[in-house]
Design a protein around this motif. Structure first.
Motif, mmCIF file in Angstrom:
data_model
loop_
_atom_site.group_PDB
_atom_site.id
_atom_site.type_symbol
_atom_site.label_atom_id
_atom_site.label_comp_id
_atom_site.label_asym_id
_atom_site.label_seq_id
_atom_site.Cartn_x
_atom_site.Cartn_y
_atom_site.Cartn_z
ATOM 1 N N GLY A 29 -3.871 57.155 -2.732
ATOM 2 C CA GLY A 29 -4.150 58.411 -3.416
ATOM 3 C C GLY A 29 -3.218 59.536 -3.020
ATOM 4 O O GLY A 29 -3.483 60.694 -3.320
ATOM 5 N N ASP A 30 -2.101 59.204 -2.373
ATOM 6 C CA ASP A 30 -1.158 60.215 -1.897
ATOM 7 C C ASP A 30 0.029 60.317 -2.846
ATOM 8 O O ASP A 30 1.101 59.756 -2.600
ATOM 9 N N LEU A 31 -0.179 61.029 -3.946
ATOM 10 C CA LEU A 31 0.842 61.170 -4.974
ATOM 11 C C LEU A 31 2.102 61.834 -4.435
ATOM 12 O O LEU A 31 3.221 61.422 -4.757
ATOM 13 N N GLU A 32 1.944 62.849 -3.613
ATOM 14 C CA GLU A 32 3.109 63.556 -3.080
ATOM 15 C C GLU A 32 3.978 62.621 -2.238
ATOM 16 O O GLU A 32 5.199 62.631 -2.350
ATOM 17 N N LYS A 33 3.346 61.792 -1.400
ATOM 18 C CA LYS A 33 4.123 60.844 -0.598
ATOM 19 C C LYS A 33 4.790 59.808 -1.498
ATOM 20 O O LYS A 33 5.947 59.451 -1.289
ATOM 21 N N ALA A 34 4.065 59.321 -2.505
ATOM 22 C CA ALA A 34 4.651 58.347 -3.425
ATOM 23 C C ALA A 34 5.891 58.923 -4.102
ATOM 24 O O ALA A 34 6.880 58.209 -4.319
ATOM 25 N N MET A 35 5.871 60.199 -4.403
ATOM 26 C CA MET A 35 7.007 60.835 -5.080
ATOM 27 C C MET A 35 8.213 61.019 -4.164
ATOM 28 O O MET A 35 9.327 61.216 -4.648
ATOM 29 N N THR A 36 8.024 60.940 -2.845
ATOM 30 C CA THR A 36 9.169 61.097 -1.939
ATOM 31 C C THR A 36 10.151 59.941 -2.058
ATOM 32 O O THR A 36 11.270 60.028 -1.543
ATOM 33 N N VAL A 59 8.560 65.396 -13.145
ATOM 34 C CA VAL A 59 7.852 64.119 -13.144
ATOM 35 C C VAL A 59 6.601 64.208 -12.275
ATOM 36 O O VAL A 59 5.534 63.728 -12.656
ATOM 37 N N LEU A 60 6.712 64.870 -11.127
ATOM 38 C CA LEU A 60 5.536 65.074 -10.277
ATOM 39 C C LEU A 60 4.469 65.858 -11.034
ATOM 40 O O LEU A 60 3.289 65.502 -11.003
ATOM 41 N N ASP A 61 4.872 66.907 -11.728
ATOM 42 C CA ASP A 61 3.915 67.702 -12.514
ATOM 43 C C ASP A 61 3.248 66.847 -13.592
ATOM 44 O O ASP A 61 2.039 66.965 -13.825
ATOM 45 N N MET A 62 4.021 65.959 -14.234
ATOM 46 C CA MET A 62 3.470 65.069 -15.249
ATOM 47 C C MET A 62 2.437 64.130 -14.624
ATOM 48 O O MET A 62 1.353 63.938 -15.171
ATOM 49 N N PHE A 63 2.778 63.560 -13.450
ATOM 50 C CA PHE A 63 1.834 62.677 -12.761
ATOM 51 C C PHE A 63 0.577 63.432 -12.344
ATOM 52 O O PHE A 63 -0.528 62.909 -12.459
ATOM 53 N N ARG A 64 0.741 64.648 -11.851
ATOM 54 C CA ARG A 64 -0.431 65.449 -11.453
ATOM 55 C C ARG A 64 -1.357 65.682 -12.637
ATOM 56 O O ARG A 64 -2.573 65.669 -12.493
ATOM 57 N N LYS A 65 -0.782 65.905 -13.802
ATOM 58 C CA LYS A 65 -1.578 66.131 -15.010
ATOM 59 C C LYS A 65 -2.283 64.840 -15.436
ATOM 60 O O LYS A 65 -3.465 64.849 -15.769
ATOM 61 N N ASN A 66 -1.541 63.723 -15.435
ATOM 62 C CA ASN A 66 -2.091 62.451 -15.907
ATOM 63 C C ASN A 66 -3.045 61.796 -14.919
ATOM 64 O O ASN A 66 -3.889 60.992 -15.316
ATOM 65 N N PHE A 67 -2.900 62.115 -13.641
ATOM 66 C CA PHE A 67 -3.741 61.525 -12.595
ATOM 67 C C PHE A 67 -4.298 62.663 -11.743
ATOM 68 O O PHE A 67 -3.938 62.831 -10.584
ATOM 69 N N THR A 70 -7.542 61.268 -7.293
ATOM 70 C CA THR A 70 -7.183 59.945 -6.793
ATOM 71 C C THR A 70 -7.967 58.829 -7.481
ATOM 72 O O THR A 70 -7.460 57.723 -7.612
ATOM 73 N N GLY A 71 -9.148 59.116 -7.967
ATOM 74 C CA GLY A 71 -9.927 58.111 -8.683
ATOM 75 C C GLY A 71 -9.249 57.664 -9.967
ATOM 76 O O GLY A 71 -9.411 56.529 -10.408
ATOM 77 N N GLN A 72 -8.467 58.545 -10.573
ATOM 78 C CA GLN A 72 -7.751 58.214 -11.796
ATOM 79 C C GLN A 72 -6.499 57.378 -11.517
ATOM 80 O O GLN A 72 -5.985 56.735 -12.419
ATOM 81 N N MET A 73 -6.012 57.416 -10.285
ATOM 82 C CA MET A 73 -4.769 56.728 -9.966
ATOM 83 C C MET A 73 -4.931 55.209 -9.983
ATOM 84 O O MET A 73 -3.993 54.494 -10.315
ATOM 85 N N GLY A 74 -6.077 54.706 -9.631
ATOM 86 C CA GLY A 74 -6.321 53.271 -9.667
ATOM 87 C C GLY A 74 -5.525 52.504 -8.627
ATOM 88 O O GLY A 74 -4.921 53.079 -7.723
ATOM 89 N N LEU A 75 -5.515 51.196 -8.786
ATOM 90 C CA LEU A 75 -4.804 50.296 -7.879
ATOM 91 C C LEU A 75 -3.528 49.834 -8.562
ATOM 92 O O LEU A 75 -3.571 49.216 -9.628
ATOM 93 N N TYR A 76 -2.401 50.122 -7.942
ATOM 94 C CA TYR A 76 -1.080 49.781 -8.473
ATOM 95 C C TYR A 76 -0.621 48.475 -7.843
ATOM 96 O O TYR A 76 -0.635 48.333 -6.624
ATOM 97 N N THR A 77 -0.245 47.520 -8.674
ATOM 98 C CA THR A 77 0.337 46.273 -8.181
ATOM 99 C C THR A 77 1.603 45.993 -8.980
ATOM 100 O O THR A 77 1.767 46.490 -10.103
ATOM 101 N N TYR A 78 2.488 45.192 -8.393
ATOM 102 C CA TYR A 78 3.709 44.838 -9.109
ATOM 103 C C TYR A 78 4.189 43.456 -8.695
ATOM 104 O O TYR A 78 3.847 42.957 -7.629
ATOM 105 N N THR A 79 4.987 42.859 -9.570
ATOM 106 C CA THR A 79 5.608 41.565 -9.322
ATOM 107 C C THR A 79 7.093 41.697 -9.629
ATOM 108 O O THR A 79 7.464 42.046 -10.769
#
Length: 130
Positions: A29-36, A59-67, A70-79
């Motif tokens: 749920g740490d959007l600011e750290k993810a953006m670093t 882009v950070l502002d867009m993410f803040r608006k869309n998420f 932290t409950g809206q951020m969900g679980l991110y996975t990738y392959t």
């Protein structure tokens, strides 16, 4: 193994590790750290289905608006799907991603990221998420 092969594997491994850290920050749920992990520049490029956004802050502002929480951020996975070291200071990374909440897929697709080593640190300078 040639020194250049070893160097290439190290750069790709470093980028994979950085993406793992970014995903961990997102999932915490740490959007600011993810953006670093993005290039902190007005030249950073974000491309998605709605168009093009330029600038790390935008882009950070867009993410803040869309998420908004932290409950809206969900679980991110990738392959990982494809990686290529383009130069000593550039790695191209393609992966399938998904964000889920309570076991239900919210969104996902394929992303391609251009990582560059800037001031001794690997950062995403451009991303196309679809």
């Amino acid at each position: 193994m040639a020194a250049t092969d070893s160097h290439r594997q190290n750069a790709v491994h470093t980028v994979q590790q950085a993406l793992d850290e970014q995903v961990q920050a997102w999932n915490s749920g740490d959007l600011e750290k993810a953006m670093t992990y993005y290039w902190n520049s007005p030249e950073m490029l974000w491309i998605n289905a709605t168009g093009v956004e330029k600038g790390c802050q935008e882009v950070l502002d867009m993410f803040r608006k869309n998420f908004a929480d932290t409950g809206q951020m969900g679980l991110y996975t990738y392959t990982p799907l494809y990686t290529e070291q383009l130069s000593e200071e550039a790695v191209y990374y393609v992966f399938r991603w998904q964000i889920a909440r309570e076991g239900k897929r919210l969104m996902g697709g394929v992303s391609s990221q251009l990582w560059k080593k800037i001031n001794g640190r690997w950062v995403v300078t451009a991303e196309h998420a679809s």
